[in-house]
Design a protein around this motif. Structure first.
Motif: not given
Length: 163
Positions: A102-104, A117-120, A147, A149, A154, A156, A158
């Motif tokens: 899920h990407g924001e 941005v995909i957080e995890a 980046t 995590r 996993t 992050r 962008e």
């Protein structure tokens, strides 16, 4: 015969042909030493030759694999991706959902690029999603920042994506 000058105390040195016999004996001794040294030296050489043949066979296999991968990479690089003109955001969301991601969306970039941005994300799933975007939708990565995590495997992500 104590006064006989042709005889020495050993009786061997002054015999006729004695120097020739000594030379033959010395030659035979040297030839024997050389033959033994050659045999001793041949054992490691035989082993080294066998190892070299195994290395050549292994290197040929590695070269064949590398050539096959290179050919595959060239084929993929020259593959025609069908031009898509649909909604970029919808295509990205569809592929991400198929991979369980899920990407924001952040903001639309210039020239039709989309930032998200995909957080995890599991790294493998992210790579599969990027591959599916390129292969199926003709979407490529323009910019990416990954980046690590705390959770192993996993990241992050962008991403800036465009057609």
């Amino acid at each position: 015969m104590p006064g006989d000058a042709s005889r020495s105390s050993s009786g061997f040195r002054n015999r006729p042909g004695a120097p020739m016999r000594r030379a033959r004996l010395a030659f035979a001794l040297v030839a024997g030493i050389v033959a033994i040294a050659a045999l001793v030296a041949a054992i490691p050489l035989r082993d080294a030759t066998a190892r070299a043949r195994e290395d050549v066979a292994r290197n040929r296999l590695m070269l064949d694999v590398a050539r096959a991968r290179t050919a595959e990479s060239l084929a993929l690089a020259h593959a025609d991706v069908p031009a898509r003109t649909g909604d970029l955001r919808a295509a990205i969301e569809r592929v991400l959902l198929a991979q369980g991601l899920h990407g924001e969306p952040v903001a639309a970039q210039a020239a039709g690029a989309q930032s998200l941005v995909i957080e995890a994300a599991p790294f493998d799933a992210l790579v599969r999603a990027i591959d599916a975007l390129a292969r199926d939708e003709g979407v490529r990565v323009v910019e990416a920042t990954l980046t690590a995590r705390v959770d192993p495997g996993t990241v992050r992500a962008e991403l800036v994506l465009a057609r």
